[in-house]
Each structure stands twice: as C-alpha cells, then as structure tokens.
Design an enzyme around this catalytic site. Structure first.
Site, PDB file in Angstrom:
ATOM      1  CG  HIS A   3       8.739 -16.417  20.434  1.00 19.36           C
ATOM      2  ND1 HIS A   3       9.880 -15.663  19.961  1.00 19.36           N
ATOM      3  CD2 HIS A   3       7.431 -15.958  20.116  1.00 19.36           C
ATOM      4  CE1 HIS A   3       9.013 -14.726  19.226  1.00 19.36           C
ATOM      5  NE2 HIS A   3       7.750 -14.854  19.601  1.00 19.36           N
TER       6      HIS A   3
ATOM      7  CG  ASP B 176       3.485 -13.885  19.575  1.00 23.08           C
ATOM      8  OD1 ASP B 176       4.726 -14.561  19.505  1.00 23.08           O
ATOM      9  OD2 ASP B 176       3.356 -12.901  19.596  1.00 23.08           O
TER      10      ASP B 176
ATOM     11  CG  ASN C 272      12.669 -13.979  19.826  1.00 20.16           C
ATOM     12  OD1 ASN C 272      12.337 -14.908  19.426  1.00 20.16           O
ATOM     13  ND2 ASN C 272      11.877 -12.887  20.641  1.00 20.16           N
TER      14      ASN C 272
ATOM     15  CG  HIS D 290       1.869 -10.383  16.286  1.00 18.15           C
ATOM     16  ND1 HIS D 290       2.398  -9.474  15.466  1.00 18.15           N
ATOM     17  CD2 HIS D 290       2.902 -11.145  16.841  1.00 18.15           C
ATOM     18  CE1 HIS D 290       3.542  -9.245  15.707  1.00 18.15           C
ATOM     19  NE2 HIS D 290       4.205 -10.301  16.573  1.00 18.15           N
TER      20      HIS D 290
HETATM   21  O1  DOR Z   1       5.460  -9.957  23.215  1.00 24.68           O
HETATM   22  C1  DOR Z   1       6.187 -10.474  22.379  1.00 24.68           C
HETATM   23  N1  DOR Z   1       6.879 -11.374  23.105  1.00 24.68           N
HETATM   24  N2  DOR Z   1       6.353 -10.080  21.352  1.00 24.68           N
HETATM   25  C2  DOR Z   1       7.265 -10.542  20.599  1.00 24.68           C
HETATM   26  O2  DOR Z   1       7.377  -9.882  19.440  1.00 24.68           O
HETATM   27  C3  DOR Z   1       8.372 -11.403  20.934  1.00 24.68           C
HETATM   28  C4  DOR Z   1       7.752 -12.166  22.244  1.00 24.68           C
HETATM   29  C5  DOR Z   1       9.000 -12.899  22.953  1.00 24.68           C
HETATM   30  O3  DOR Z   1       9.577 -13.464  22.368  1.00 24.68           O
HETATM   31  O4  DOR Z   1       8.754 -12.659  24.310  1.00 24.68           O
HETATM   32 ZN    ZN Z   2       6.418 -13.766  18.403  1.00 24.92          ZN
HETATM   33 ZN    ZN Z   3       6.184 -10.528  17.194  1.00 26.50          ZN
END
Ligand code: DOR
Ligand code: ZN
Ligand code: ZN
Length: 448
Positions: free
Chosen positions: A81, A312, A114, A246
């Site tokens: 991200h 992640d 996102n 994950h």
């Molecule tokens: O812990 C998380 N953080 N899980 C997610 O699915 C999104 C991610 C985020 O974008 O901060």
């Molecule tokens: Zn993620």
């Molecule tokens: Zn996720």
C-alpha cells in the site's frame, strides 16, 4: 573468425558476420541461483537489461566477480500500500515506497487501490500510471478496486489486476453483497486479470470489550472469520485467477487451495504473534495470531506449502499509531525488511534458499505473467548480490520508511548489497542509487 549464423547465404566481400549469439555486455561470475540451486556459473546481461545467457563459461563482456556473494533473482512483492495518491502529508508515496522496495531486494510491486481517493475509475488509474512513470524506482503493477458499479472492462486496460475487500479495513472500500460480488467476479474472469482478496467476514467479528492488545484484536477478528470469507468464494468462476491475501493460519492456506485459489503469507504473520503485550504497532488486519498458530504457519512455509510471500506493507503515521488501541489504524511497514528478515532465516539454516526464491520471486512472476523471477536467458536482468556475512540489526532510524517505526526493531537481517533492475544498478553497497528503468507493468490487454 566467428561461425556464420545458421541459414545465412553466401557472404559478399566486406560484409560483417555476426556470431549467432551476441556477446553479453556484462558477465557476472561466481555462485548464482539457477534452476533451483546455487551453481558456479556465469550470467551474461546485454545493454538492454536482459539476461542473454547463463553457462559454465561465457565469452566476452565486462566481467564482475562475485567473490563470497551470491546472485539471486530480485523478489516481487504481491502486496503493498504505497498510499499514492494521498492527501498532503500522507505517510508514504510511490517514491518513498519504491526506494524501500529497491533496498529490500524487490524489483516489482503490486500496489493496492485503497488510496485517497481510491482507485475505482479509469481516469484515476490513468493518473496513477503517470505517477508511476514520474516517481517509481522499481516496477509497479497498479490494481483497481473491485466495488459495485466499477467499469471492469475499462479498468482492465489500465490496471494490472483487481482488489476485493471482503472486510472493513483502511480506506472504507465498499464490500459488495454476495450477488454483486458474483457478477463482479464473472466480469473480471472475462478480462483474464487476477483478483486479490482481503478475506475477512465481518459477520463473525466479536463484539466483546474493545480490544486493548493484539491478543484481544485476534479475538475480535478471529481466524473463523477469515476461513468463512475464503470458503464463501468457493463457487467463483473457474477461469478466474483468484488470490487470497495474507493467510494467517495453515487452515487458511488449505481453504484457499480447496477453492482453487493461490495464497500469500506475510512476514508479520510468519514472524510475529499476538500477545497481551502486543501494541498498536502490531495492530494489523487480519490480526496476528497466537504463537502456536504462527509456529504452525511457519512450519508450512518452511516446507514450501505456502505458495507465495508478500509484505502487505501498510504504513501509518506514528501519531495515529499512538492513539489508544481501539482507535489506532491497522497496518505496518514491511517492504524494506521482508526479504532481509527471511534471508536471515536462510543464513541460520531454518529456511531453504530454494524455498525463499520460489515464494518471493519465481511463483509471483509466474502468477503475474512477467518475464522475471529467475536468472534465465530472456528474462529481465533483475537480480541481487547477497553476502550472508553482511548482516545487521534492524533499526527504524536506519530504515527508509517515512513513518519512522518498525515492528521488527532489533531483529537481525541480511540486506542485499546490490540490486540491479533491467541491468541497471539501483542499490550499490547497500545504498540506494536512482535509476531510469522502472516501469508501470500492465499485462497485455486481451485480444492484442
Ligand atoms: O492492516 C491492514 N492495513 N490491513 C488492510 O487490509 C489494509 C491495510 C492498510 O491499507 O492500512
Ligand atoms: Zn493489504
Ligand atoms: Zn488486506
């Protein structure tokens, strides 16, 4: 005089004859990871950044001796991200994220949608492409969000894949209802692109006391909710390339396999466990699990039974992570340290190098359909020079994440000494050096 290329006709006076294989511009000689193991060999790279040959001995080229170091393919991170686009002061962007990726031995990332605003339209994805072109230091595969109402065929021309959020998490992307989801998955199946799923079923979340630590966070979003979400996808279209993000337990890996999906494990679910002392820096969705589950997942991973690895990487500003546990956002940074933490496990003898290369490079490349992930002729020359003697302790202040914190403080890690992307050095002596060869990667649109 070099041999004539096969099929050539009589040569006229003065005409130049090229050898059938051009000599490589650069030859790396030493121990290379080739066809599943380390071998003494030579790898030739041409000026366009392609691997042209791997053999016991090659002719020509500028020669580089690897000495005690080994040569590995760069990793591909299936899940980051990088928060780009984002509001002013956002904690990460494509430039800072890809610098960390380069230093962590990752030559390509799948970047999640996102963002603020979220990547839900063709226009935003096109703009994302411009951002990648102007800021990224490693290759980026931009994903679009799979929410009700999106133009799936249109997005398929500008995105490398789709992300479906089945549970609430950072970004408030809408989780489609069952019927909508079925229709969306049908239309993605027709594009040939993959769907990556954040699998948590909010109907099974706990409603007890507000969570105060990673133990109670695990109870609030239990493993059963992850299994339920995965199993609810069992009737997905057969031609769909479905990937479960994950996986937190061996059961989740098995459940994904049973529905015909691939999976990834993250370094945090492999190396960190939930505890009553676990603070907001270890708050993540899906949560860390109890130590016995972590250990069981690690053993599956060691045996090569977890298909892929992904970070992640999801940083948040320290100020927001310092909020009381229930209010702090979920997510932690990992792209710079994922491979180094696991190379340290290889150094200690608790993980096979072949397994690590398989899950971090070869399988992700095959899954995404990109010509990399192994040191083989025809592939991009994306590779790492690793010296297992060069290990050091992870400290947030010597990492490159703008968020300025890490849940791995004090752990030993082996960072790559050099990283080459398409033959161009982007890490030298463990330091980042800007290159010019990063790209947006899009699979070829269907029918072209
Ligand atoms: O812990 C998380 N953080 N899980 C997610 O699915 C999104 C991610 C985020 O974008 O901060
Ligand atoms: Zn993620
Ligand atoms: Zn996720």
């Amino acid at each position: 005089m070099p041999a004539r290329p096969r099929g050539s006709t009589r040569r006229r006076e003065g005409e130049h004859v090229y050898p059938s294989k051009p000599e490589p511009a650069t030859v790396y000689e030493g121990r290379l990871f080739h066809r599943g193991r380390l071998v003494e060999a030579e790898m030739g790279v041409d000026d366009d950044g392609k691997i042209v040959a791997v053999a016991k001995q090659l002719r020509g080229g500028r020669r580089i001796h690897l000495g005690e170091s080994i040569l590995l393919p760069s990793s591909i991170d299936l899940h980051v991200h990088f928060r780009d686009p984002g509001p002013p002061g956002e904690v990460e962007d494509l430039a800072s994220g890809t610098v960390q990726a380069a230093l962590g031995g990752i030559g390509a990332v799948v970047d999640m949608p996102n963002t603020i605003p979220p990547l839900t339209t063709v226009e935003r994805l096109e703009e994302k492409g411009d951002r990648i072109a102007s800021r990224a230091w490693v290759d980026v595969l931009p994903y679009a969000a799979l929410i009700p109402g999106v133009d799936v065929p249109g997005l398929a021309r500008v995105a490398a894949g789709f992300k479906l959020f089945m549970g609430p998490t950072t970004g408030d992307l809408v989780t489609p209802a069952d019927e909508e989801r079925r229709a969306l998955l049908e239309s993605v199946a027709r594009t040939g692109l993959p769907v990556h799923v954040h699998a948590e079923d909010a109907a099974l979340f706990g409603h007890g006391h507000p969570p105060q630590d990673t133990d109670t966070w695990d109870q609030a979003r239990p493993m059963s909710s992850e299994l339920s979400a995965i199993r609810s996808l069992r009737d997905h279209p057969r031609s769909l390339r479905l990937h479960i993000c994950h996986a937190t337990s061996p059961e989740a890996v098995v459940a994904a396999r049973e529905i015909g999906a691939s999976t990834e494990a993250t370094p945090h679910h492999l190396l960190l466990a939930a505890s009553q002392f676990g603070n907001t820096q270890q708050k993540v969705n899906p949560p860390l699990r109890p130590e016995r589950v972590r250990q069981a997942l690690w053993e599956e991973f060691q045996k090569g039974r977890v298909p892929m690895l992904a970070s992640d990487h999801a940083p948040h500003a320290l100020a927001r992570k310092s909020l009381p546990f229930p209010d702090a956002p979920s997510g932690l940074p990992g792209v710079e340290v994922m491979l180094p933490l696991l190379l340290e496990q290889v150094r200690r003898g608790s993980l096979e190098l072949a397994t690590l290369v398989q899950v971090s490079a070869r399988r992700p490349a095959l899954f995404l359909g990109v010509p990399r992930g192994s040191l083989a002729p025809g592939n991009e020359a994306d590779f790492l020079v690793v010296d297992f003697r060069a290990r050091r302790k992870i400290e947030a202040r010597s990492l490159h994440a703008p968020c300025g914190w890490t849940p791995y403080e004090g752990r030993e890690a082996v960072f790559p000494q050099e990283h080459y992307l398409r033959g161009e050095r982007i890490v030298e002596g463990g330091e980042f050096v800007p290159g010019r060869r990063a790209r947006r990667l899009l699979p070829r649109p269907p029918g072209t």
